[in-house]
Design an enzyme around this catalytic site. Structure first.
Site, short mmCIF file in Angstrom:
data_model
loop_
_atom_site.label_atom_id
_atom_site.label_comp_id
_atom_site.label_asym_id
_atom_site.label_seq_id
_atom_site.Cartn_x
_atom_site.Cartn_y
_atom_site.Cartn_z
N ASP A 78 0.85 -1.19 0.00
CA ASP A 78 0.00 0.00 0.00
C ASP A 78 0.90 1.25 0.00
O ASP A 78 2.12 1.14 0.16
CB ASP A 78 -0.87 -0.04 1.27
CG ASP A 78 -2.06 0.89 1.21
OD1 ASP A 78 -2.32 1.48 0.14
OD2 ASP A 78 -2.76 1.02 2.24
N GLU A 86 2.68 4.98 -4.04
CA GLU A 86 2.64 5.89 -5.20
C GLU A 86 3.97 6.60 -5.48
O GLU A 86 4.20 6.93 -6.64
CB GLU A 86 1.52 6.93 -5.01
CG GLU A 86 0.14 6.36 -5.09
CD GLU A 86 -0.24 5.52 -3.87
OE1 GLU A 86 -1.03 4.59 -4.01
OE2 GLU A 86 0.30 5.78 -2.76
N ASP A 98 -8.97 4.02 -2.05
CA ASP A 98 -9.81 4.50 -0.94
C ASP A 98 -11.15 5.05 -1.42
O ASP A 98 -11.34 6.26 -1.51
CB ASP A 98 -9.06 5.58 -0.15
CG ASP A 98 -7.77 5.05 0.46
OD1 ASP A 98 -7.62 3.83 0.53
OD2 ASP A 98 -6.94 5.87 0.88
#
Length: 884
Positions: A481, A484, A557
């Site tokens: 997770d 990015e 999300d």
């Protein structure tokens, strides 16, 4: 901003056709900008399988420009392009089979790609080719005549702040050590007005015109609670665009990992056609034309033109370049239960027991960041998880698995082995001054591993070894997770663009690849810990072209609102078309508390999507499937059980994705490419070629409008077995109990006869086949089987691949692939034939050894469904059932 100043018009680039060289690999020539006088090198090649590649780089750059590595699975095999015409101002290249021609016009420079005389696409026809050549910083310049350009650059910058050498973003200063290096190009798609792809955006399936607003942005960002219908980039980027018209699908793959904007403009243009006789005047007809403009912050222009001509050809072509979907372990296609966070070992046990108590199947429970010791990955909180191995042994006995989170940021703590080792080895991304880049994330002050470095990836993969990752076992799998990468208090919550990676490349060059590399290293680590025997499961939030080779992705999300359930369908379809079949959206919405009806509808949708996980935020109320009253528990249980019964079909689809690059979940137009009414449909989809699924995404819906496409098709209600009387758009009544699912005539779907507690409990459960007849009373289908977890299917041909054919009242089972060696004791217990015209007199089953037996059957005159029971036909044998 700088590229946008270049308006459509006559390009200032001229091709120097006297510089043309041709070899077996490619055709090369130079182009020059009439004002700047900078030379660029153009390289065009044809790749086997209807792919063309165009590369443009500086002829002699000040330093090498970034070329994306590791995304292509290998350097593609090229075919010779022949120079079929060369005259002043024009160069024509022909492909080996002469179906394709590339016409290069010298001035203004443009390239036209023609298929059998028809122009499919043209490049730089709007004159928007843009290439900022590298130059020394203004301070190194002397005010000589040839440097006037730089002087005018800096004066222009003062007027318009075009950010050539530095740029302010809020309180952040981005120092561009190598100056401006932006590239861009326009493509015109002739006859196309339906374009798709370029995930990831919270947007509609059909890409919209951007002429009146924001371009689509490809820039991986951690956006909590992203807005719906927004063109801003979110967690992942695949720079692949598909254009479709009834007789052709074409793709553009823009291989660039820096921030990229895509502008789209669809319009009608007059096309002159000569009618009957030459004496008559030429007629005009309006033809659609879609202009697509790609703009990237840096790198080179490296673009692949995928010529189809069908959508399935495009998927194969893209997979030929970037790889196919990894075949997932079977357990990962089951249901996953996740929350930020399950508190401790007792909580994990209680949730696990809850599934058994309420008779709901599930395969995997997940642990988020709170399971670690102070947000240090590869560790356990010693109070909450005192004996992680014992907890995993408990799950193993229940035939279930555990997934834990491993993020890319590493807590700055000299006593933390991972940090101190990486620090000593110089494995962190650096800031522009050469120090370890520091950012804030979950643990507080953190450094970020430089996954672009192969040495770092190898070291990272080694961290998953059982002896290194204390408390881990072979039922533990991984979730990447925040990759990015997410940097709290960073510009746009990510890493500064002037941070420095391996080989001195700036972050701006590699940004969209960061998560791709972490998932690659994680998957490698899981494979390596089993000495190459076991398939990994890795879920990633950030992704790029080629991420399909390493595992699954999800949409990030989302919020517990109806609009997010609705938009999840086009989002997943777009990701699927970009090569990543293993994708899903958090069931129930990650942020907020879903009302029971929304939760139920989300479970029903998720059960028919590739990756199926319930997930929620720590601020959300607990929402295990049994917490919403008995009625809702019953409906959710039924939805999850439906998923488990459907697994043989789903696993077979994943094998097709793995071997033939066919998306598991696909928009209607891919199966019905000639039916214009399907081109914009995004509220229903095909699961494989046999099932049409229409999730209910409106509150308190009493009916839904379903499009059953194809005038020559037959459709059956998947649960009631009844043939649909009408086709086209139908109003279908719905209750809360289930969502509309239809089986297409002409298909055979393999199912399990019943659901078990998890996939592993179901290995020996018998099969049933649903045979849906088409207008010719025929049907075909497949079943793929292997051990569900190892690489033996690959190395030792340990698989079974059967084909089912119904023709002239005979259902036969035969090997689809003779090389498969896998054996199973499982049997086909039941067959249901939908749309069978009349009650048979008798039915016999014969195996290949000549044994024949009579078959018990029932026939429903209302639904015309014929059910054959107690068959006990071996799955791995060839056999026939004759209906008389």
């Amino acid at each position: 901003r700088r590229q946008k100043l270049l308006r459509p018009g006559k390009s200032l680039y001229r091709a120097l056709l006297d510089s043309v060289t041709s070899s077996d690999e490619n055709v090369k020539f130079q182009i020059i900008h009439e004002e700047h006088k900078v030379l660029l090198q153009v390289e065009i090649c044809e790749i086997e399988g209807n792919i063309f590649r165009l590369k443009i780089d500086e002829a002699s750059p000040l330093r090498a420009r970034y070329k994306v590595p590791d995304v292509l699975i290998k350097e593609p095999t090229t075919q010779r392009l022949f120079i079929s015409q060369k005259e002043p101002g024009i160069l024509v290249l022909s492909s080996v089979n002469e179906d394709y021609k590339l016409q290069v016009t010298a001035y203004p420079f443009q390239v036209e790609l023609q298929s059998k005389g028809e122009t499919v696409l043209s490049m730089n026809s709007n004159g928007l080719l843009y290439f900022e050549h590298l130059r020394p910083p203004p301070s190194d310049r002397k005010p000589t005549a040839e440097n006037k350009e730089a002087a005018s650059d800096s004066s222009k910058e003062k007027q318009e702040d075009l950010g050539l050498w530095q740029e302010k973003f809020g309180s952040f200063l981005d120092i561009k050590a190598h100056g401006p290096s932006s590239v861009g190009m326009d493509f015109s798609l002739h006859g196309f007005d339906h374009v798709y792809g370029i995930p990831q955006h919270t947007e509609a399936l059909l890409l919209k015109n951007t002429s009146d607003g924001d371009a689509y942005r490809l820039y991986n960002l951690d956006i909590f609670g992203h807005k719906i219908h927004d063109k801003i980039g979110i967690y992942g980027s695949v720079p692949l665009l598909l254009a479709h018209k009834p007789n052709r699908t074409t793709g553009i793959f823009w291989l660039n990992s820096s921030e990229t904007l895509v502008d789209i403009n669809t319009k009608a243009v007059a096309e002159h056609t000569l009618s009957g006789s030459a004496a008559e005047t030429a007629k005009q007809r309006a033809m659609p034309l879609t202009d697509v403009r790609w703009m990237s912050e840096s790198g080179i222009i490296d673009v692949f033109l995928l010529m189809g001509p069908t959508a399935f050809d495009i998927f194969k072509q893209f997979a030929q370049l970037t790889g196919t979907q990894a075949l997932p372990p079977l357990f990962s296609l089951g249901y996953h239960q996740c929350r930020w966070n399950y508190e401790d070992e007792q909580d994990v046990k209680a949730v696990d027991a809850g599934f058994d108590e309420h008779d709901i199947p599930y395969d995997v429970i997940w642990l988020d960041i709170e399971h670690t010791d102070g947000k240090k990955y590869f560790t356990w909180d010693k109070k909450k998880f005192q004996n992680p191995r014992k907890m995993q042994e408990h799950l193993r006995k229940k035939k279930r698995k555990l997934v834990i989170i491993v993020d890319p940021h590493v807590k700055i703590d000299p006593t933390y082995t991972l940090y101190s080792q990486a620090k000593d080895k110089g494995y962190f991304v650096k800031d522009r001054n050469g120090r370890d880049f520091e950012g804030i994330c979950w643990p507080g002050s953190s450094c970020y591993l430089d996954f672009t470095n192969p040495e770092v990836r190898k070291w990272y993969a080694d961290q998953f070894a059982f002896k290194t990752y204390k408390g881990s076992t072979n039922i533990l799998f991984v979730w990447n997770d925040m990759n990015e990468p997410s940097v709290f208090k960073g510009a746009e919550l990510t890493m500064q663009k002037d941070a420095v990676h391996y080989n001195n490349w700036e972050h701006r060059e590699v940004h969209n690849l960061y998560g791709f590399y972490q998932q690659m290293a994680t998957a490698e680590g899981l494979i390596r810990r089993s000495s190459g025997k076991e398939r990994p499961f890795v879920l990633t939030r950030s992704f790029f072209a080629g991420s399909q080779k390493y595992g699954a992705v999800w949409t990030g999300d989302n919020t517990a609102e109806w609009g997010y359930l609705k938009i999840s369908i086009p989002m997943l379809l777009t990701i699927s078309m970009a090569g990543i079949s293993f994708c899903g959206a958090d069931v129930g919405g990650f942020i907020g508390d879903p009302e029971p009806e929304l939760l139920v509808r989300w479970y029903q949708a998720g059960a028919y999507q590739p990756f199926f996980r319930g997930h929620s935020n720590m601020e959300s109320k607990r929402r295990e499937p049994w917490l919403f009253g008995e009625k809702n528990t019953q409906i959710i249980r039924e939805a999850i059980r439906e998923r488990y019964v459907l697994l043989p079909y789903l696993y077979t689809l994943f094998y097709r994705a793995h071997t033939a690059a066919e998306p598991v979940m696909r928009p209607l137009w891919i199966e019905f490419p000639g039916k214009i009414e399907t081109f914009g449909v995004e509220n229903e989809y095909m699961l494989g070629n046999a099932l049409l699924v229409h999730p209910v995404t409106e509150q308190e819906a009493k009916t839904v409008s379903v499009l059953l496409p194809g005038s020559e098709e037959i459709w059956y209600d998947f649960r009631k077995f009844k043939r649909m009387e009408d086709l086209g758009t139908l109003k279908i009544p719905v209750t809360l109990e289930n969502i509309p699912v239809f089986q297409r005539g002409g298909t055979v779907i393999p199912l399990k006869t019943t659901a078990g507690k998890s996939t592993e409990w179901m290995i020996d459960v018998s099969y049933e086949l649903h045979v849906a007849l088409d207008t010719e009373a025929c049907a075909v289908g497949e079943l793929y089987l292997d051990d569900g977890h190892s690489f033996q299917y690959l190395h030792k041909k340990q698989f079974l691949y059967q084909k089912f054919t119904f023709h002239k009242n005979v259902l036969s089972s035969s090997r689809r692939d003779e090389s498969g060696q896998y054996h199973t004791t499982c049997v086909v217990e039941r067959v249901i034939v939908l749309g069978f015209g009349q009650q048979p007199t008798f039915v016999t089953a014969c195996s290949k050894d000549g044994k024949e037996k009579e078959v018990v059957f029932t026939y429903n005159t209302k639904t015309s469904a014929l059910t054959l029971e107690n068959l006990a036909l071996s799955v791995d044998a060839d056999w026939e059932i004759c209906i008389n």
